[in-house]
Design a protein around this motif. Structure first.
Motif, PDB file in Angstrom:
ATOM      1  N   ALA A 129       2.525  -3.805  -0.918  1.00  0.00           N
ATOM      2  CA  ALA A 129       2.230  -3.023  -2.124  1.00  0.00           C
ATOM      3  C   ALA A 129       1.704  -3.926  -3.239  1.00  0.00           C
ATOM      4  N   GLY A 163      10.767  -2.678   5.196  1.00  0.00           N
ATOM      5  CA  GLY A 163       9.499  -2.152   4.711  1.00  0.00           C
ATOM      6  C   GLY A 163       8.490  -2.123   5.846  1.00  0.00           C
ATOM      7  N   ALA A 164       7.224  -2.000   5.494  1.00  0.00           N
ATOM      8  CA  ALA A 164       6.159  -2.015   6.505  1.00  0.00           C
ATOM      9  C   ALA A 164       4.873  -2.537   5.881  1.00  0.00           C
TER      10      ALA A 164
END
Ligand code: RI2
Length: 324
Positions: free
Chosen positions: A28, A200-201
């Motif tokens: 992000a 997360g990814a």
């Protein structure tokens, strides 16, 4: 060093270097920095003709794109901003691009907050959560749970080779969360004390596979064996549209210096210094059957159904992000 495209502003080149060297990292955060860099390119462009302005922006996008291959949030961010580059004059193009980048950054922040509230609903008061690496999306779930007044504890995996678990531990301690920091090899033992695995990814494939920091897949397999649910926190910017048309996600291989120092290498090989390969993949693929839920700003999904959301949000996308 990233290949320099002509007419790319030095500030954009500096952002590309920072992403490549992981001074800017996390899917992000990379997306946010890429949008910011395109906005900077638009602000500083010396173009006097619209086609020159557009060429500069596409060159900036290509420079940013070539930094790291795995996190799809980067090309998704570039595509989003460039699709807003609209207008007949340089000044109209500039204004549109800057506004579009701001919109992207706003939506990114909002999505993370919303995702956090969805993920927090899966956590109960008193739960123990095991984390891997450092994910702002995963931490948003814990932050929202804390804001709901729930008490949570964390078992934080160190995450070799770059030890990004330390960043997670630091953030959680700032929030007052009790943290047990463990080496990666201790994960199976400590799963007995965990109520959730939360990761997360960097990318999510159309079949629901999760591409995340190396070690995630082994953790997920062990968690399944131990009966601990695996929750993946991933904004929809992490959905990889190319996988709908059969493309695979490239796994970044990083420098051996992250794993062994020159001195350690010499100790292993002696003067011969041959016959030793140090492999350092940054990510691995967790098959959907080991994932219980993918938590997004659009709600939580079983991994097998994520393709429906992917199609709705991205359609069938083809082409490189910088191509019109
Ligand atoms: O977007 P957020 O949730 O912050 O991070 C997502 C993922 O990005 C990171 O990759 P790297 O550290 O850039 O290699 C980790 O793999 C993390 O799980």
């Amino acid at each position: 060093m990233v290949t320099r495209q002509p007419d790319v502003d030095p500030a954009v080149a500096a952002t590309a270097d920072d992403i490549e060297a992981m001074r800017i990292r996390g899917a992000a955060t990379i997306a946010d920095a890429a949008a910011e860099a395109l906005s900077t390119q638009a602000k500083r462009s010396d173009a006097t003709a619209p086609d020159v302005f557009e060429r500069q922006l596409r060159a900036a996008a290509k420079t940013l794109y070539e930094t790291r291959p795995t996190a799809v949030s980067l090309p998704n961010a570039l595509r989003y901003v460039l699709r807003g580059m609209d207008g007949e004059s340089v000044s109209a193009l500039r204004d549109a691009t800057i506004a579009r980048a701001e919109e992207f950054q706003r939506e990114l922040a909002r999505a993370q907050t919303t995702l956090g509230t969805v993920g927090a609903n899966r956590l109960r008061d008193g739960d123990v959560v095991m984390t891997h690496c450092h994910s702002t999306d995963a931490l948003a779930c814990l932050e929202a749970a804390l804001e709901d007044g729930k008490e949570v504890e964390a078992i934080v995996k160190e995450t070799r080779p770059r030890k990004q678990g330390h960043i997670t531990a630091q953030q959680l301690r700032e929030w007052g969360v009790p943290v047990t920091l463990i080496v990666d090899n201790a994960a199976r033992r400590y799963l007995d004390e965990a109520d959730h695995v939360l990761v997360g990814a960097d990318s999510i494939a159309a079949d629901g596979s999760v591409i995340n920091k190396i070690g995630t897949s082994g953790l997920a397999v062990n968690a399944r064996e131990r009966g601990v649910p695996v929750m993946v926190a991933a904004q929809t910017i992490k959905l990889h549209p190319d996988t709908m048309t059969g493309h695979t996600v490239e796994i970044e291989m990083r420098a051996e210096s992250e794993v062994v120092s020159d001195e350690e290498r010499r100790t292993i090989t002696g003067d011969a210094d041959d016959g030793l390969v140090v492999a350092n993949p940054a990510f691995d693929v967790t098959p959907p059957r080991y994932v219980d839920a993918i938590v997004t700003e659009r709600g939580q999904f079983p991994p097998e159904s994520i393709v429906t959301l992917m199609r709705e949000l991205f359609g069938e996308m083809t082409g490189e992000p910088w191509e019109p």
